[in-house]
Design a protein around this motif. Sequence first.
Motif, PDB file in Angstrom:
ATOM      1  N   LEU A  57      41.711  30.251  22.005  1.00 43.71           N
ATOM      2  CA  LEU A  57      41.718  31.409  22.886  1.00 43.71           C
ATOM      3  C   LEU A  57      40.761  31.172  24.045  1.00 43.71           C
ATOM      4  N   VAL A  58      41.157  31.616  25.231  1.00 39.43           N
ATOM      5  CA  VAL A  58      40.282  31.604  26.400  1.00 39.43           C
ATOM      6  C   VAL A  58      39.984  33.051  26.779  1.00 39.43           C
ATOM      7  N   LEU A  59      38.705  33.361  26.927  1.00 43.04           N
ATOM      8  CA  LEU A  59      38.274  34.646  27.485  1.00 43.04           C
ATOM      9  C   LEU A  59      37.833  34.360  28.909  1.00 43.04           C
ATOM     10  N   LEU A  60      38.454  35.011  29.874  1.00 40.05           N
ATOM     11  CA  LEU A  60      38.291  34.656  31.277  1.00 40.05           C
ATOM     12  C   LEU A  60      37.889  35.866  32.106  1.00 40.05           C
ATOM     13  N   ASP A  61      36.743  35.752  32.773  1.00 41.80           N
ATOM     14  CA  ASP A  61      36.293  36.784  33.700  1.00 41.80           C
ATOM     15  C   ASP A  61      37.078  36.639  35.003  1.00 41.80           C
ATOM     16  N   ILE A  62      37.223  37.724  35.739  1.00 43.73           N
ATOM     17  CA  ILE A  62      37.907  37.661  37.035  1.00 43.73           C
ATOM     18  C   ILE A  62      36.942  37.284  38.149  1.00 43.73           C
ATOM     19  N   ASN A  63      35.779  37.914  38.159  1.00 42.40           N
ATOM     20  CA  ASN A  63      34.835  37.737  39.265  1.00 42.40           C
ATOM     21  C   ASN A  63      33.952  36.528  39.024  1.00 42.40           C
ATOM     22  N   LEU A  64      34.477  35.374  39.398  1.00 41.29           N
ATOM     23  CA  LEU A  64      33.763  34.111  39.234  1.00 41.29           C
ATOM     24  C   LEU A  64      33.454  33.523  40.605  1.00 41.29           C
ATOM     25  N   PRO A  65      32.366  32.762  40.711  1.00 43.10           N
ATOM     26  CA  PRO A  65      32.115  32.044  41.968  1.00 43.10           C
ATOM     27  C   PRO A  65      33.132  30.911  42.120  1.00 43.10           C
ATOM     28  N   GLY A  66      33.467  30.582  43.342  1.00 42.88           N
ATOM     29  CA  GLY A  66      34.479  29.538  43.554  1.00 42.88           C
ATOM     30  C   GLY A  66      35.847  30.099  43.230  1.00 42.88           C
ATOM     31  N   LEU A  67      36.573  29.415  42.358  1.00 45.51           N
ATOM     32  CA  LEU A  67      37.872  29.924  41.930  1.00 45.51           C
ATOM     33  C   LEU A  67      37.680  31.211  41.145  1.00 45.51           C
TER      34      LEU A  67
END
Length: 142
Positions: A57-67
Motif C-alpha cells: 500500500l502507498v499512502l500519498l500526500d497531495i501537498n508535496l514539494p516538487g511533484l
Amino acid sequence: MARKILLIEDSEPDRELLRIALGRVDDAPELDEAVTGEAGLAHLRAVLGGDAELPALVLLDINLPGLNGHEVLEEIRQLAGCEGLPVVMLTTSSDPLEVRSAYEHGANAYLVKPASMKRQVEMLADLKRFFFDQASLPYEAA
C-alpha cells in the motif's frame, strides 16, 4: 507480498504521528518513508529493479514539494509493475476538486487526515484490515 506501507509525506510531524498511530495497530505492517514525490518514485523504481517486494500500500500526500501527489500518482500508474498497486491519498484537503482529481488519476481511496490520534489509529487499523487482511490484490494472483 510485502507487509509494508510506503508513506510519501513531506511533513515530519505528520510522519511522526502516523508512525505512532501505526505502532498502536495490532500486527501493523512495516513502514517505509519518502519525504518527496521524487523520493517515493525512486523507492518504487529501486524495488522494481531489485529483489525487494513492492509495498502492499502507498499512502500519498497531495501537498508535496516538487511533484505534487496527483503528479506522483500519475507516475505510479505509468510504472510497469505498479499499475495495480493500491494508492490511498492521505491529505488535509477535503476540496471536492482534489478528491475528483485523485480518483481520475487512479487513487484507490481518498482520506482526510484525522485530527485526533484515536481516529488516526482507527483509520490505519481499518486500512490494514482491508488492504492486508481482506482485499485480493492484482499482484497476489500473479
